[in-house]
Design an enzyme around this catalytic site. Sequence first.
Site, PDB file in Angstrom:
ATOM      1  N   THR A  18       0.810  -1.219   0.000  1.00 21.34           N
ATOM      2  CA  THR A  18       0.000   0.000   0.000  1.00 21.34           C
ATOM      3  C   THR A  18       0.845   1.271   0.000  1.00 21.34           C
ATOM      4  OG1 THR A  18      -1.893  -1.038   1.041  1.00 21.34           O
ATOM      5  CG2 THR A  18      -1.629   1.306   1.452  1.00 21.34           C
ATOM      6  N   SER A  61       1.481  -7.659  -0.914  1.00 24.19           N
ATOM      7  CA  SER A  61       2.157  -8.643  -0.053  1.00 24.19           C
ATOM      8  C   SER A  61       1.408  -9.956   0.033  1.00 24.19           C
ATOM      9  CB  SER A  61       2.439  -8.058   1.334  1.00 24.19           C
ATOM     10  OG  SER A  61       1.278  -8.020   2.119  1.00 24.19           O
ATOM     11  N   THR A  93       1.379  -4.586   4.205  1.00 18.08           N
ATOM     12  CA  THR A  93       1.187  -4.963   5.610  1.00 18.08           C
ATOM     13  C   THR A  93       0.526  -6.330   5.785  1.00 18.08           C
ATOM     14  OG1 THR A  93      -0.949  -3.825   5.650  1.00 18.08           O
ATOM     15  CG2 THR A  93       0.983  -2.565   6.368  1.00 18.08           C
ATOM     16  N   ASP A  94      -0.126  -6.815   4.704  1.00 13.87           N
ATOM     17  CA  ASP A  94      -0.940  -8.024   4.898  1.00 13.87           C
ATOM     18  C   ASP A  94      -0.120  -9.226   5.364  1.00 13.87           C
ATOM     19  OD1 ASP A  94      -3.121  -6.536   4.203  1.00 13.87           O
ATOM     20  OD2 ASP A  94      -3.373  -7.389   2.206  1.00 13.87           O
TER      21      ASP A  94
END
Length: 336
Positions: A18, A61, A93-94
């Site tokens: 992101t 990710s 971040t996932d």
Amino acid sequence: MSSESRRPLVAVAALGGTISMVPGDGEDHAVPRLTAADLLGELGENLEMDVHAETLAGISSASMDFATLVKTLDWAARAVAEGAEGVVVVQGTDTLEETAYFFELTWAFEAPIVITGAMRNPSLPSADGPANLLAALTVAADPRSRGRGSLVAFNDDVHAGRWVRKAHSSHVEAFSSNPAGPLALVSEGLVHYFHPVAARPPALSLVDADFSGLVPIVESGVEDTGELLETLIKAGVKGVVLAANGGGHVSAGTADVIERALPGLPIVVAGRTGAGPTFRGTYGFRGSESDLIAMGVTMAGWLDPRKSRLLLHTLLATGASRERVEAEFRLRGDLT
Ligand code: ASP
């Protein structure tokens, strides 16, 4: 220039996520577009360090894989060998918690490796990417970060790769180290560590960096017949992590499947609650922790199913035997 006045050198690798995603002209949805240089450009000219930045990937990710992790690890190791005091990895971040734990397992240097990203993409009001990147650079350049392994700098908290989890899908405070708590806080450009440096288990070295055997997580719960586990075992998985109930419990049906699969296959039992350790000797029913331990499963201790999968996969890539898998989970999963 005297060595005391030399500016620290930090290496930055951008992998996507992101923080690097914006919609194109006339598009509604954000996709990875920004390079490492673009991300650093947003911070302006006033950094108190020298930065060497490279774009290694531009992915969501959710598409992170071991090949990209190993490539990034090699790149980071080279950067440190060439003089970087710290490394920053920028990604989505996932799956950031998994990257952080992979580096926690494999990072052999005193220099810190700091992972960050963003929850709001650069086209949104109050995008958090620049502040997170600045915090990560600050942590990476700080001599007090040395010896602390893999760190996550996010929303001005610093988390240990050993504990960090993504705990919210949209808040900017998306990461938690429950129950250990963050290691440090970044405030006014300074890193405030709460604890001295702690000893870390030795880094694992991958003998088969291309190891790609399937190591799935199978979750227990209502209607856990064991059929899914049996199907995966027949399909040739190299190891399995069970996201088991409570302190490490599965159904009687799954216990029967596990008993048939052992001792050929490494099977790790982790707790699906994401908090608290697996048990060792409280219950005795079929599928309880003591039943599974007696069969030869490895209990994950404090490691959650995702971290357990990372550890098992990495151990298998080091050619570890079942005995070594058990010993490493005891070392890295238990606090004792
Ligand atoms: N939502 C994600 C992020 O926070 C997308 C990704 O993980 O790549 O970056």
